[in-house]
Design a protein around this motif. Structure first.
Motif, PDB file in Angstrom:
ATOM      1  N   LYS A 109      -8.374   3.996   1.652  1.00 34.90           N
ATOM      2  CA  LYS A 109      -7.425   3.764   0.441  1.00 34.90           C
ATOM      3  C   LYS A 109      -6.345   3.073   0.645  1.00 34.90           C
ATOM      4  N   THR A 110      -5.630   3.943   1.772  1.00 34.28           N
ATOM      5  CA  THR A 110      -4.352   2.907   2.197  1.00 34.28           C
ATOM      6  C   THR A 110      -4.255   1.648   2.487  1.00 34.28           C
ATOM      7  N   LEU A 111      -5.204   1.240   3.093  1.00 35.32           N
ATOM      8  CA  LEU A 111      -5.546  -0.055   3.479  1.00 35.32           C
ATOM      9  C   LEU A 111      -5.800  -1.017   2.277  1.00 35.32           C
ATOM     10  N   LYS A 112      -6.721  -0.610   1.285  1.00 37.90           N
ATOM     11  CA  LYS A 112      -6.809  -1.179   0.025  1.00 37.90           C
ATOM     12  C   LYS A 112      -5.679  -1.589  -0.733  1.00 37.90           C
ATOM     13  N   LYS A 113      -4.786  -0.278  -0.698  1.00 33.61           N
ATOM     14  CA  LYS A 113      -3.483  -0.669  -1.644  1.00 33.61           C
ATOM     15  C   LYS A 113      -2.533  -1.402  -0.782  1.00 33.61           C
ATOM     16  N   GLU A 114      -2.456  -1.279   0.435  1.00 35.70           N
ATOM     17  CA  GLU A 114      -1.623  -2.463   1.313  1.00 35.70           C
ATOM     18  C   GLU A 114      -1.965  -3.872   1.096  1.00 35.70           C
ATOM     19  N   ARG A 115      -3.288  -3.860   0.959  1.00 32.78           N
ATOM     20  CA  ARG A 115      -3.824  -5.385   1.052  1.00 32.78           C
ATOM     21  C   ARG A 115      -3.588  -5.820  -0.550  1.00 32.78           C
ATOM     22  N   ARG A 116      -3.932  -5.047  -1.487  1.00 29.20           N
ATOM     23  CA  ARG A 116      -3.561  -5.374  -2.909  1.00 29.20           C
ATOM     24  C   ARG A 116      -1.920  -5.709  -3.171  1.00 29.20           C
ATOM     25  N   ALA A 170     -14.262  12.732   7.763  1.00 25.02           N
ATOM     26  CA  ALA A 170     -14.685  11.856   6.687  1.00 25.02           C
ATOM     27  C   ALA A 170     -13.564  11.431   5.686  1.00 25.02           C
ATOM     28  N   GLN A 171     -12.911  12.641   5.343  1.00 23.39           N
ATOM     29  CA  GLN A 171     -11.813  12.364   4.214  1.00 23.39           C
ATOM     30  C   GLN A 171     -10.600  11.523   5.062  1.00 23.39           C
ATOM     31  N   ASP A 172     -10.512  11.814   6.151  1.00 21.10           N
ATOM     32  CA  ASP A 172      -9.439  10.961   6.793  1.00 21.10           C
ATOM     33  C   ASP A 172      -9.688   9.535   6.667  1.00 21.10           C
ATOM     34  N   LYS A 173     -10.966   9.290   6.871  1.00 16.97           N
ATOM     35  CA  LYS A 173     -11.270   7.892   6.786  1.00 16.97           C
ATOM     36  C   LYS A 173     -11.167   7.213   5.563  1.00 16.97           C
ATOM     37  N   VAL A 174     -11.488   8.201   4.356  1.00 13.71           N
ATOM     38  CA  VAL A 174     -11.585   7.680   2.955  1.00 13.71           C
ATOM     39  C   VAL A 174     -10.043   7.400   2.725  1.00 13.71           C
ATOM     40  N   ASP A 175      -9.050   8.454   3.229  1.00 18.24           N
ATOM     41  CA  ASP A 175      -7.695   8.378   2.909  1.00 18.24           C
ATOM     42  C   ASP A 175      -7.084   6.949   3.683  1.00 18.24           C
ATOM     43  N   GLU A 176      -7.658   6.744   4.865  1.00 18.80           N
ATOM     44  CA  GLU A 176      -7.146   5.229   5.535  1.00 18.80           C
ATOM     45  C   GLU A 176      -7.583   4.043   4.774  1.00 18.80           C
ATOM     46  N   ARG A 180      -7.581 -15.463  -6.809  1.00 18.36           N
ATOM     47  CA  ARG A 180      -8.997 -15.040  -6.649  1.00 18.36           C
ATOM     48  C   ARG A 180      -9.112 -13.648  -5.642  1.00 18.36           C
ATOM     49  N   ASP A 181      -8.407 -13.850  -4.383  1.00 18.41           N
ATOM     50  CA  ASP A 181      -8.238 -12.686  -3.605  1.00 18.41           C
ATOM     51  C   ASP A 181      -7.538 -11.484  -4.278  1.00 18.41           C
ATOM     52  N   LEU A 182      -6.823 -11.647  -4.894  1.00 13.82           N
ATOM     53  CA  LEU A 182      -6.089 -10.624  -5.353  1.00 13.82           C
ATOM     54  C   LEU A 182      -6.920  -9.911  -6.734  1.00 13.82           C
ATOM     55  N   LEU A 183      -7.571 -10.703  -7.492  1.00 11.98           N
ATOM     56  CA  LEU A 183      -8.737 -10.158  -8.489  1.00 11.98           C
ATOM     57  C   LEU A 183      -9.428  -9.401  -7.805  1.00 11.98           C
ATOM     58  N   ARG A 184     -10.076  -9.919  -6.596  1.00 13.42           N
ATOM     59  CA  ARG A 184     -11.109  -9.050  -5.973  1.00 13.42           C
ATOM     60  C   ARG A 184     -10.358  -7.641  -5.224  1.00 13.42           C
ATOM     61  N   ALA A 185      -9.313  -7.679  -4.871  1.00 15.38           N
ATOM     62  CA  ALA A 185      -8.321  -6.530  -4.471  1.00 15.38           C
ATOM     63  C   ALA A 185      -8.441  -5.772  -5.516  1.00 15.38           C
ATOM     64  N   ASP A 186      -7.740  -6.145  -6.671  1.00 11.25           N
ATOM     65  CA  ASP A 186      -7.794  -5.339  -7.764  1.00 11.25           C
ATOM     66  C   ASP A 186      -9.030  -4.626  -8.410  1.00 11.25           C
ATOM     67  N   LEU A 187     -10.017  -5.332  -8.373  1.00  9.56           N
ATOM     68  CA  LEU A 187     -11.299  -4.655  -8.756  1.00  9.56           C
ATOM     69  C   LEU A 187     -11.649  -3.602  -7.686  1.00  9.56           C
ATOM     70  N   ASP A 188     -11.350  -3.770  -6.692  1.00 10.18           N
ATOM     71  CA  ASP A 188     -11.866  -3.076  -5.274  1.00 10.18           C
ATOM     72  C   ASP A 188     -10.651  -1.761  -5.488  1.00 10.18           C
ATOM     73  N   TRP A 189      -9.699  -1.985  -6.033  1.00  8.42           N
ATOM     74  CA  TRP A 189      -8.500  -0.997  -6.004  1.00  8.42           C
ATOM     75  C   TRP A 189      -8.589   0.252  -7.182  1.00  8.42           C
ATOM     76  N   PHE A 190      -8.582  -0.591  -8.304  1.00  6.30           N
ATOM     77  CA  PHE A 190      -8.568   0.030  -9.469  1.00  6.30           C
ATOM     78  C   PHE A 190     -10.132   0.773  -9.829  1.00  6.30           C
ATOM     79  N   GLU A 191      -9.860   1.877 -10.346  1.00  2.00           N
ATOM     80  CA  GLU A 191     -11.366   2.843 -10.694  1.00  2.00           C
ATOM     81  C   GLU A 191     -11.567   2.994 -12.186  1.00  2.00           C
TER      82      GLU A 191
END
Length: 147
Positions: free
Chosen positions: A38-45, A30-36, A74-85
């Motif tokens: 998070k990595t994908l979200k960062k790459e997308r952003r 589960a932790q590996d999936k969370v890390d994956e 708009r896509d970047l805005l959604r990615a930012d909102l998804d990325w930043f906590e």
């Protein structure tokens, strides 16, 4: 202690050990999936950020239309909102999108006034600026204490 009792106790310990180890493996997976994720979200952003930066310049130089810039921003805005906590990071990101939206509205108005663009682009740019402003107000409302 009888052999039957000893065997039952041993079986119980083996089952408990297997369950404990499998639970540990599931937690690691589960932790590996969370890390994956998070990595994908960062790459997308990061990819969308690069694309948006290029499109801002192209839009300012009349090389792409407003629709392309708004779509990627708009896509970047959604990615930012998804990325930043953290709320402060989210607000800062939205404020950057607000600047881009306001710039797009100014450029669209300038193009309309000079005969190189139409009213529809001005309206679309203003609507996008309002969309970003709404997101900013919603995010700020989350951090303000209730009255």
């Amino acid at each position: 202690m009888s052999i039957k009792r000893s065997w039952e106790l041993t079986s119980l310990l083996v089952v408990a050990a297997v369950l404990f180890l499998s639970a540990g493996t599931e937690i690691c997976n589960a932790q590996d999936k969370v890390d994956e994720i998070k990595t994908l979200k960062k790459e997308r952003r990061d990819l969308l950020s690069q694309a948006a930066a290029q499109l801002v310049v192209l839009y300012q130089n009349a090389r792409v239309d407003l629709y392309e810039l708004v779509k990627v921003d708009r896509d970047l805005l959604r990615a930012d909102l998804d990325w930043f906590e953290k709320p402060a990071d989210r607000i800062k990101a939205i404020e950057q999108h607000k600047e881009i939206a306001e710039m797009a509205a100014r450029v669209a108005k300038s193009r309309r006034d000079s005969g190189r663009g139409g009213e529809a682009q001005v309206l679309q740019a203003r609507a996008y600026a309002l969309e970003v402003q709404i997101e900013l107000l919603k995010e700020k409302r989350k951090v303000q204490p209730a009255k």
